[in-house]
Enzyme design. Structure first.
Site, PDB file in Angstrom:
ATOM      1  N   SER A 428     -29.740 -35.184  64.610  1.00 40.77           N
ATOM      2  CA  SER A 428     -30.437 -35.238  65.900  1.00 40.77           C
ATOM      3  C   SER A 428     -31.677 -36.110  65.845  1.00 40.77           C
ATOM      4  O   SER A 428     -32.288 -36.383  66.871  1.00 40.77           O
ATOM      5  CB  SER A 428     -30.839 -33.823  66.328  1.00 40.77           C
ATOM      6  OG  SER A 428     -31.671 -33.231  65.349  1.00 40.77           O
ATOM      7  N   HIS A 449     -23.943 -37.374  68.064  1.00 41.47           N
ATOM      8  CA  HIS A 449     -24.934 -36.327  68.287  1.00 41.47           C
ATOM      9  C   HIS A 449     -24.498 -35.393  69.414  1.00 41.47           C
ATOM     10  O   HIS A 449     -24.491 -35.770  70.579  1.00 41.47           O
ATOM     11  CB  HIS A 449     -26.289 -36.970  68.618  1.00 41.47           C
ATOM     12  CG  HIS A 449     -27.364 -35.972  68.895  1.00 41.47           C
ATOM     13  ND1 HIS A 449     -28.373 -36.210  69.796  1.00 41.47           N
ATOM     14  CD2 HIS A 449     -27.598 -34.723  68.399  1.00 41.47           C
ATOM     15  CE1 HIS A 449     -29.168 -35.159  69.839  1.00 41.47           C
ATOM     16  NE2 HIS A 449     -28.716 -34.250  69.004  1.00 41.47           N
ATOM     17  N   GLU A 461     -24.015 -38.255  72.205  1.00 39.34           N
ATOM     18  CA  GLU A 461     -24.528 -39.608  71.983  1.00 39.34           C
ATOM     19  C   GLU A 461     -23.762 -40.223  70.818  1.00 39.34           C
ATOM     20  O   GLU A 461     -23.712 -39.641  69.730  1.00 39.34           O
ATOM     21  CB  GLU A 461     -26.022 -39.572  71.663  1.00 39.34           C
ATOM     22  CG  GLU A 461     -26.907 -39.225  72.839  1.00 39.34           C
ATOM     23  CD  GLU A 461     -28.376 -39.159  72.451  1.00 39.34           C
ATOM     24  OE1 GLU A 461     -29.175 -39.900  73.047  1.00 39.34           O
ATOM     25  OE2 GLU A 461     -28.736 -38.372  71.556  1.00 39.34           O
ATOM     26  N   ASN A 499     -33.186 -37.003  72.865  1.00 39.93           N
ATOM     27  CA  ASN A 499     -34.292 -36.271  72.229  1.00 39.93           C
ATOM     28  C   ASN A 499     -35.614 -37.011  72.341  1.00 39.93           C
ATOM     29  O   ASN A 499     -36.681 -36.397  72.352  1.00 39.93           O
ATOM     30  CB  ASN A 499     -33.967 -35.993  70.757  1.00 39.93           C
ATOM     31  CG  ASN A 499     -33.080 -34.772  70.598  1.00 39.93           C
ATOM     32  OD1 ASN A 499     -32.856 -34.036  71.557  1.00 39.93           O
ATOM     33  ND2 ASN A 499     -32.564 -34.558  69.411  1.00 39.93           N
TER      34      ASN A 499
END
Length: 708
Positions: A428, A449, A461, A499
């Site tokens: 991540s 991800h 992702e 993120n």
């Protein structure tokens, strides 16, 4: 090849079969341009005295009618343009219903939106028992309502409460549920679908039907007072769920209420008027843009003309929560054999138990049989060694966020798998390029991800580093789609896209908290803005320790604006990790369901006295502008390929309010100039973490937009 969509074939038994088959399309959708063709057919039926009944069916296997073609709504310039589309559909379906011979809908596959409204205008509905057969009115998910008479016919067939549940949620009924609700007369095997429909077509016109209701449900719906209770409760639930951000649900309730209280004509009129109004709202425009974007993305490989390699077998490294979830969607959704490797048996058993829980839920809901459950589970196998994996096509690594450990995983996979095997890391935060440094085949290394919980979150992702091959990207994108995910391809970099934009939003919420804003005030403000949960609740759910671990990585790679507020260190020093250890911002003890109370002792740990000086709109704006600004930076740096990908990533990855269309559509609505002014105002007060992105400043100067 005929350019006609509808064909008519009259059998020796006097039953006319109308077959819909839109030329050149994989699924049938309704368009207003079809009206003349349908009216010609209805005229033929009226003139032919040998016709005793009509069966309406589809020429496309496994697909009845997927709904109306919403592309035609983009051509509407005014509310009246959209009103006329609704009125036209109502009139056409009324003409179908007015035929003096019975009409039967023979349904196989999706029967949604306008497709179900057409079926509702028939005397009888028979559907196949295929797993592909679903019935529903999902227009609310596009910020609309059923505009072809659906708000009037559905309540009269299945009851007020059931029809409102269907229309307000957009949920789809499977064949058995549709039969239970009284939406269809019978569910039959596909092989006899048309034959059974023919039998019904020879039964004669159906008389008025009453909903199949019992007990309290029947008692409530049989009186004006009872119906008022249903409408009032529905309105309260809608406002609690939508925070007033979505106009369609309340208009749906108004349509049903008007039709039942003032009659069908009044109901049809208000349905068409509300439909026209909704088509022109920014909320519906935003929701329709999401639909078009995801449809467009399904046709893309993520790597230009590159073709994906075949996928026959998958391996998952790590039997934890993420590993178990990834293995589960691989076997249950993608229907691919998945081998789970962990260093210890308990991890493997947990991963299997995780998957079993998912399928067993479906058995209990009668969505699958025990035999289907067992067949799905048979696709999962486990090992504590690297055996039985030489032929795997892709390995998904879901181990701890430790670069050395991930380097070891790369080396182990390359030593034990084939040269064609792709190594996909579920990291991540760690840059994929750094993970690929340990690989002898870096072109096969990629990031994949997922978001937690894996079985519910729709986004992944796909992260390409500079050496990732186009073929690897295309194969990984295809794999994610098989798992039922919406993949966006992003370039390598700390935090990737989702993120990264989330981190600044969360940091700003923490700064507001340290300024004395109460926990519940912060969460309420962002839920009111349109997020599914507030930032403090989200931090408790994700884990305070996880946030603290990611922040230093982002700060070292991207600069001081990512510096974590002092809150993290203070919370961790008090062993507050959030829900996972039952100690965070909220209280987690006891079995009480519903909203958790704030753990007031957290304020003492942080050394603050909550005062609540700012309004909801101010609290939301400070957090959201940080996310918007960073999204523009990601586009500027090429982390995301387009505003479209950025919008889909934010909506599907972190629940950015769908009615706003995503960060980039929302910036267009605000205006780049307005956003830059707000950011500069905050920059003067709170420092350079609010400095506007260069691209945003340039757009403000040129009065540019992200979308035409």
């Amino acid at each position: 090849m005929s350019d006609k969509t509808f064909s008519l074939d009259v059998g020796n038994d006097g039953v006319a079969i109308i077959t819909m088959d839109v030329p050149g399309e994989s699924m049938n959708t309704l368009r207003d341009s079809f009206a003349a063709e349908v009216r010609d057919l209805l005229g033929e039926i009226v003139q032919d005295s040998s016709i005793k009944g009509v069966v309406f069916t589809s020429g496309k296997p496994g697909s009845f009618i997927a709904g109306a073609d919403i592309a035609m709504l983009a051509a509407c310039k005014t509310t009246d343009d959209a009103y006329q589309i609704s009125r036209g559909a109502q009139q056409l379906f009324n003409e179908l219903a007015a035929l003096k011979v019975p009409v039967v809908a023979a349904i196989d596959g999706p029967c949604l939106g306008g497709g179900l409204e057409l079926a509702l205008a028939c005397d009888y509905r028979i559907c196949s028992d295929s797993a592909k057969t679903v019935l529903g009115v999902p227009e609310v998910q596009l910020g609309l309502l059923p505009g072809g008479g659906g708000t009037q016919r559905l309540p009269r067939l299945v009851g007020v409460a059931r029809s409102l549940d269907m229309m307000l949620s957009g949920r789809q009924l499977r064949a058995k549920q549709a039969k239970k609700f009284g939406l269809v007369e019978e569910t039959v095997p596909l092989s006899v679908l048309v034959d059974v429909a023919r039998e019904y077509a020879l039964k004669g016109k159906r008389k008025a039907v009453k909903p199949n209701l019992k007990g309290a449900e029947k008692l409530l719906e049989s009186t004006a007072f009872g119906r008022k209770v249903i409408f009032d409760q529905a309105g309260k639930k809608v406002l609690a769920k939508t925070q007033g951000n979505y106009p369609a649900p309340l208009k749906i309730i108004d349509c049903v209420r008007t039709g039942l209280e003032k009659g069908l004509d009044a109901g049809y009129e208000v349905e068409a008027r509300h439909f026209g109004e909704l088509v022109m709202t920014p909320e519906s425009e935003a929701l329709r843009s999401i639909f078009f974007a995801t449809t467009e993305m399904k046709k893309e490989s993520g790597a230009g003309d590159a073709k994906p390699l075949p996928l026959n077998k998958v391996m998952v490294l790590g039997g934890g929560l993420m590993g178990g979830g990834i293995a589960s969607v691989t076997a249950l959704k993608a229907k691919l054999p998945a081998r789970i490797k962990d260093i210890a048996e308990p991890g493997l058993q947990n991963a299997l138990a995780y998957s079993y829980k998912q399928v067993d839920k479906r058995v209990k809901k009668r969505q699958m049989t025990p035999a289907q459950r067992d067949k799905a589970m048979s696709l999962l196998s486990t090992t504590t060694r690297y055996d039985g994996i030489k032929d795997v096509d892709i390995v998904v690594e879901a181990v701890f966020e430790d670069l050395n450990l991930k380097h070891q995983m790369v080396k182990d996979v390359e030593a034990n798998c084939g040269e064609h095997t792709i190594f996909a890391s579920n990291t991540s935060s760690l840059p994929i390029g750094q993970i690929a440094e340990a690989a002898s085949r870096p072109d096969k290394v990629i990031g994949l991800h997922y978001f937690s919980p894996v079985e519910k979150m729709p986004l992944v992702e796909v992260i390409a580093h500079k050496g990732t091959s186009a073929e690897t990207i295309a194969t990984t994108v295809a794999f994610a789609r098989k798992q039922g995910k919406t993949p966006i391809v992003v370039q390598d970099g700390a935090g990737f896209y989702v993120n990264r934009i989330l981190a600044l939003y969360m940091n700003e919420a923490a700064n507001l908290l340290l300024d004395g804003e109460p926990v519940e005030a912060l969460d309420k403000a962002l839920v009111k803005f349109g997020f599914p949960v507030g930032p403090v609740t989200l931090l408790d759910e994700v884990g305070i320790d996880v946030g603290a671990k990611i922040s230093p990585i982002l700060e070292s790679e991207l600069g001081s604006r990512f510096a974590a507020p002092a809150a993290f260190a203070k919370l961790l020093a008090d062993d507050r990790k959030g829900r996972k250890n039952g100690k965070g911002f909220y209280q987690y003890g006891g079995k009480a369901k519903g909203k958790k109370p704030v753990d007031e002792s957290v304020y003492q740990v942080l050394g603050i006295q909550p005062q609540g000086r700012l309004s909801q709109s101010e609290l939301a704006e400070r957090c959201v502008v940080q996310m918007l600004n960073e999204a523009v930076r990601c586009l500027e740096e090429g982390i995301i390929a387009s505003p479209r990908d950025g919008d889909i990533g934010a909506i599907f990855g972190i629940g950015f309010p769908p009615f706003l269309g995503g960060p980039f559509r929302y910036i267009d609505r605000l205006g780049a100039k307005s956003l830059v002014e707000r950011l500069r105002s905050y920059q003067e007060r709170f420092g350079d973490r609010f400095a506007p992105a260069d691209k945003l400043v340039a757009m403000a100067e040129q009065d540019e937009r992200f979308y035409p």
